[in-house]
Design a protein around this motif. Sequence first.
Motif, PDB file in Angstrom:
ATOM      1  N   THR A   2       0.998  -0.961  -0.231  1.00  0.00           N
ATOM      2  CA  THR A   2       0.004  -0.392  -0.339  1.00  0.00           C
ATOM      3  C   THR A   2       0.950   0.947  -0.246  1.00  0.00           C
ATOM      4  O   THR A   2       1.929   0.989   0.209  1.00  0.00           O
ATOM      5  CB  THR A   2      -0.772   0.017   1.287  1.00  0.00           C
ATOM      6  OG1 THR A   2       0.484  -0.258   2.209  1.00  0.00           O
ATOM      7  CG2 THR A   2      -1.541  -1.411   1.572  1.00  0.00           C
ATOM      8  N   TYR A  19       4.405   9.014  -4.462  1.00  0.00           N
ATOM      9  CA  TYR A  19       3.126  10.277  -5.384  1.00  0.00           C
ATOM     10  C   TYR A  19       4.016  10.096  -6.283  1.00  0.00           C
ATOM     11  O   TYR A  19       3.892  10.805  -7.945  1.00  0.00           O
ATOM     12  CB  TYR A  19       2.188  11.000  -4.710  1.00  0.00           C
ATOM     13  CG  TYR A  19       0.950   9.543  -4.523  1.00  0.00           C
ATOM     14  CD1 TYR A  19       0.011   9.096  -5.531  1.00  0.00           C
ATOM     15  CD2 TYR A  19       0.203  10.252  -3.084  1.00  0.00           C
ATOM     16  CE1 TYR A  19      -0.923   8.765  -4.728  1.00  0.00           C
ATOM     17  CE2 TYR A  19      -0.339   9.318  -2.417  1.00  0.00           C
ATOM     18  CZ  TYR A  19      -1.143   8.395  -3.424  1.00  0.00           C
ATOM     19  OH  TYR A  19      -2.301   7.791  -2.830  1.00  0.00           O
ATOM     20  N   SER A  51       2.362   1.944 -10.246  1.00  0.00           N
ATOM     21  CA  SER A  51       0.977   1.132  -9.133  1.00  0.00           C
ATOM     22  C   SER A  51       0.151   0.916 -10.265  1.00  0.00           C
ATOM     23  O   SER A  51      -0.043   1.295 -11.134  1.00  0.00           O
ATOM     24  CB  SER A  51       1.131   2.395  -8.297  1.00  0.00           C
ATOM     25  OG  SER A  51       0.559   3.865  -9.325  1.00  0.00           O
ATOM     26  N   TYR A  52      -1.072   0.197  -9.325  1.00  0.00           N
ATOM     27  CA  TYR A  52      -2.023  -0.094  -9.210  1.00  0.00           C
ATOM     28  C   TYR A  52      -2.763   0.465  -8.432  1.00  0.00           C
ATOM     29  O   TYR A  52      -2.890   0.546  -7.360  1.00  0.00           O
ATOM     30  CB  TYR A  52      -2.232  -1.933  -9.549  1.00  0.00           C
ATOM     31  CG  TYR A  52      -0.566  -2.463 -10.230  1.00  0.00           C
ATOM     32  CD1 TYR A  52      -1.114  -2.393 -11.494  1.00  0.00           C
ATOM     33  CD2 TYR A  52       0.261  -2.474  -9.560  1.00  0.00           C
ATOM     34  CE1 TYR A  52       0.111  -2.598 -12.691  1.00  0.00           C
ATOM     35  CE2 TYR A  52       1.357  -3.306 -10.333  1.00  0.00           C
ATOM     36  CZ  TYR A  52       1.374  -3.339 -11.553  1.00  0.00           C
ATOM     37  OH  TYR A  52       2.956  -4.004 -12.299  1.00  0.00           O
ATOM     38  N   LYS A  53      -4.400   1.018  -9.657  1.00  0.00           N
ATOM     39  CA  LYS A  53      -5.040   1.419  -8.625  1.00  0.00           C
ATOM     40  C   LYS A  53      -5.832  -0.036  -8.328  1.00  0.00           C
ATOM     41  O   LYS A  53      -7.057  -0.137  -9.463  1.00  0.00           O
ATOM     42  CB  LYS A  53      -5.545   2.551  -9.368  1.00  0.00           C
ATOM     43  CG  LYS A  53      -6.571   3.419  -8.158  1.00  0.00           C
ATOM     44  CD  LYS A  53      -6.304   4.603  -8.840  1.00  0.00           C
ATOM     45  CE  LYS A  53      -7.403   5.680  -7.645  1.00  0.00           C
ATOM     46  NZ  LYS A  53      -7.786   6.615  -7.719  1.00  0.00           N
ATOM     47  N   VAL A  54      -7.235  -0.655  -7.335  1.00  0.00           N
ATOM     48  CA  VAL A  54      -7.663  -1.822  -7.528  1.00  0.00           C
ATOM     49  C   VAL A  54      -8.799  -0.561  -6.783  1.00  0.00           C
ATOM     50  O   VAL A  54      -9.508  -0.229  -5.243  1.00  0.00           O
ATOM     51  CB  VAL A  54      -7.562  -2.513  -6.701  1.00  0.00           C
ATOM     52  CG1 VAL A  54      -8.820  -3.529  -6.586  1.00  0.00           C
ATOM     53  CG2 VAL A  54      -6.334  -2.569  -7.547  1.00  0.00           C
ATOM     54  N   GLY A  89     -10.915   2.094  -5.132  1.00  0.00           N
ATOM     55  CA  GLY A  89     -10.131   3.762  -4.619  1.00  0.00           C
ATOM     56  C   GLY A  89      -8.580   3.009  -3.806  1.00  0.00           C
ATOM     57  O   GLY A  89      -8.062   4.111  -3.315  1.00  0.00           O
ATOM     58  N   ARG A  90      -8.373   2.519  -4.443  1.00  0.00           N
ATOM     59  CA  ARG A  90      -6.872   2.417  -2.743  1.00  0.00           C
ATOM     60  C   ARG A  90      -5.975   1.329  -3.995  1.00  0.00           C
ATOM     61  O   ARG A  90      -5.867   1.679  -5.319  1.00  0.00           O
ATOM     62  CB  ARG A  90      -7.106   0.687  -2.368  1.00  0.00           C
ATOM     63  CG  ARG A  90      -7.601   0.906  -1.374  1.00  0.00           C
ATOM     64  CD  ARG A  90      -8.105  -0.036   0.221  1.00  0.00           C
ATOM     65  NE  ARG A  90      -6.279   0.470   0.261  1.00  0.00           N
ATOM     66  CZ  ARG A  90      -6.073   0.325   1.217  1.00  0.00           C
ATOM     67  NH1 ARG A  90      -6.867  -1.049   2.506  1.00  0.00           N
ATOM     68  NH2 ARG A  90      -4.592   0.696   1.618  1.00  0.00           N
ATOM     69  N   ARG A  91      -4.644   2.643  -4.240  1.00  0.00           N
ATOM     70  CA  ARG A  91      -4.065   2.244  -4.732  1.00  0.00           C
ATOM     71  C   ARG A  91      -2.654   1.712  -4.448  1.00  0.00           C
ATOM     72  O   ARG A  91      -2.141   1.710  -2.732  1.00  0.00           O
ATOM     73  CB  ARG A  91      -2.546   3.381  -4.828  1.00  0.00           C
ATOM     74  CG  ARG A  91      -1.812   4.193  -5.834  1.00  0.00           C
ATOM     75  CD  ARG A  91      -1.132   4.945  -6.240  1.00  0.00           C
ATOM     76  NE  ARG A  91      -2.486   5.757  -7.724  1.00  0.00           N
ATOM     77  CZ  ARG A  91      -2.490   5.854  -7.975  1.00  0.00           C
ATOM     78  NH1 ARG A  91      -1.760   5.051  -9.395  1.00  0.00           N
ATOM     79  NH2 ARG A  91      -3.119   7.036  -9.170  1.00  0.00           N
ATOM     80  N   TYR A  92      -1.914   0.772  -5.131  1.00  0.00           N
ATOM     81  CA  TYR A  92      -0.894  -0.462  -4.555  1.00  0.00           C
ATOM     82  C   TYR A  92       0.052  -0.154  -5.732  1.00  0.00           C
ATOM     83  O   TYR A  92       0.534  -0.010  -6.774  1.00  0.00           O
ATOM     84  CB  TYR A  92      -1.558  -1.750  -4.760  1.00  0.00           C
ATOM     85  CG  TYR A  92      -2.395  -1.723  -3.770  1.00  0.00           C
ATOM     86  CD1 TYR A  92      -2.555  -2.559  -2.592  1.00  0.00           C
ATOM     87  CD2 TYR A  92      -4.170  -2.242  -4.622  1.00  0.00           C
ATOM     88  CE1 TYR A  92      -3.093  -2.804  -1.793  1.00  0.00           C
ATOM     89  CE2 TYR A  92      -5.250  -1.924  -3.493  1.00  0.00           C
ATOM     90  CZ  TYR A  92      -4.936  -2.413  -2.387  1.00  0.00           C
ATOM     91  OH  TYR A  92      -5.450  -2.737  -1.333  1.00  0.00           O
TER      92      TYR A  92
END
Length: 56
Positions: A11, A27, A37-40, A42-45
Amino acid sequence: MRKTELPAVLTVADTMAYLRCSKQHVYDLVNRGYIRSYKVGGRRYIDAASLAHLFR
């Protein structure tokens, strides 16, 4: 898993703790293309493999 190994994805908060930096710096690294990074939802990993390339 050894303690020195990272999970496959982190995270933003995990990345901040690992790098000991601010959220904005994480960021900035993403926006500059240094880490993926990947967005799933509303969360960014953060991809740990790309994070490991910062230290090579």
